[in-house]
Design a protein around this motif. Structure first.
Motif, mmCIF file in Angstrom:
data_model
loop_
_atom_site.group_PDB
_atom_site.id
_atom_site.type_symbol
_atom_site.label_atom_id
_atom_site.label_comp_id
_atom_site.label_asym_id
_atom_site.label_seq_id
_atom_site.Cartn_x
_atom_site.Cartn_y
_atom_site.Cartn_z
ATOM 1 N N PHE A 116 85.365 21.879 90.817
ATOM 2 C CA PHE A 116 83.987 22.658 91.350
ATOM 3 C C PHE A 116 83.249 22.957 90.020
ATOM 4 O O PHE A 116 82.646 23.729 89.848
ATOM 5 N N ILE A 117 84.288 23.228 88.380
ATOM 6 C CA ILE A 117 84.286 23.636 87.475
ATOM 7 C C ILE A 117 82.730 22.572 87.611
ATOM 8 O O ILE A 117 81.179 22.938 86.861
ATOM 9 N N ALA A 118 83.393 21.505 87.481
ATOM 10 C CA ALA A 118 81.950 20.950 87.124
ATOM 11 C C ALA A 118 80.751 20.422 87.989
ATOM 12 O O ALA A 118 79.473 20.113 87.568
ATOM 13 N N SER A 119 80.956 20.266 89.259
ATOM 14 C CA SER A 119 79.836 20.562 90.154
ATOM 15 C C SER A 119 78.916 22.131 89.764
ATOM 16 O O SER A 119 77.009 22.763 89.722
ATOM 17 N N SER A 120 79.705 23.268 89.709
ATOM 18 C CA SER A 120 79.034 24.734 89.436
ATOM 19 C C SER A 120 78.248 24.115 87.594
ATOM 20 O O SER A 120 77.082 24.891 87.367
#
Length: 195
Positions: A116-120
Motif C-alpha cells: 500500500f505504501i508503494a502504490s501510494s
C-alpha cells in the motif's frame, strides 16, 4: 505491445523507479522493480511471472492480484494498465511479486503495508491529487508514503520506514488482513539478493 511489455514499461518508469524504502529488512526498491521487470516476458523463461486475465479470481475491490504459489499476476481486464486505479493496483501487486522475488518470508500485514505504501508513493509521483489517492487508499498510508517520498527527494537512497509508521500501517490494514506469514521462495526458483 503485450500486457507483459506494458508491465515491464510500468516497472521501469521514473515514477516506479523512485520508490525506495526499507521496512526493517523488507526492501521495496526501484532496482528491485527493474529486476522484477525481467520476469515478465511474452516467451517462456525459467523465472517468468505469468499474466492472465481472470476477473473471477481478482478480489472485488481490486484490479489485479498476485499469486506467489504460481508466480502469476491475475488481471480484472486486459485494460487495467490503461487506468490510474489499474496501474496503482499493478504497482501494489508487483510489490508483492518483488518480495516474492527476494525470497524473504514476511508477515502478511507487513507485506500488505509495504504494498500500500508503494502504490501510494507511485500515485504521488504521478501527480495524482491527495483526494483522489484517498479515495483509493487510506489517507494515513498516503501520508506515510508522502513523508518517505519527501525524505527520498532531499536525501536520496533507500529510506527507512520508522517503527511508528510501520505500526500505524499495520494497524490500518489489520481489519482487512489476518495475521499470517508469507513464505516467499523466489520466482521460478530465482532469488534476487540486491538492493
Amino acid at each position: 505491445m503485450s500486457i507483459d511489455t506494458d508491465i515491464q514499461a510500468l516497472l521501469r518508469s521514473p515514477e516506479v523507479q523512485e520508490i525506495n524504502f526499507d521496512m526493517r529488512g523488507l526492501l521495496v526498491t526501484g532496482r528491485g522493480f527493474t529486476e522484477l521487470a525481467t520476469c515478465f516476458s511474452d516467451t517462456p523463461i525459467s523465472h517468468r511471472i505469468r499474466v492472465t486475465v481472470r476477473p473471477e479470481l481478482v478480489p472485488i475491490r481490486g484490479h489485479a492480484a498476485f499469486r506467489g504459489s504460481t508466480d502469476t499476476i491475475l488481471l480484472r481486464s486486459p485494460d487495467v494498465i490503461h487506468t490510474v486505479p489499474g496501474r496503482k493496483s499493478l504497482v501494489h501487486e508487483c510489490t508483492h511479486a518483488q518480495v516474492e522475488l527476494r525470497g524473504r518470508g514476511t508477515s502478511v500485514r507487513s507485506e500488505e503495508s509495504a504494498a500500500f505504501i508503494a502504490s501510494s508513493w507511485y500515485l504521488l509521483a504521478c501527480g495524482v491529487s491527495d483526494s483522489e489517492i484517498d479515495s483509493l487508499i487510506n489517507p494515513d498510508i498516503r501520508t506515510i508514503a508522502a513523508d518517505l517520498r519527501t525524505q527520498a527527494q532531499t536525501g536520496g537512497g533507500i529510506i527507512s520506514v520508522s517503527a511508528e509508521q510501520i505500526n500505524l500501517a499495520r494497524r490500518i490494514i489489520a481489519g482487512d488482513y489476518s495475521m499470517g506469514y508469507s513464505d516467499n521462495d523466489g520466482v521460478g526458483g530465482r532469488i534476487y539478493r540486491g538492493s
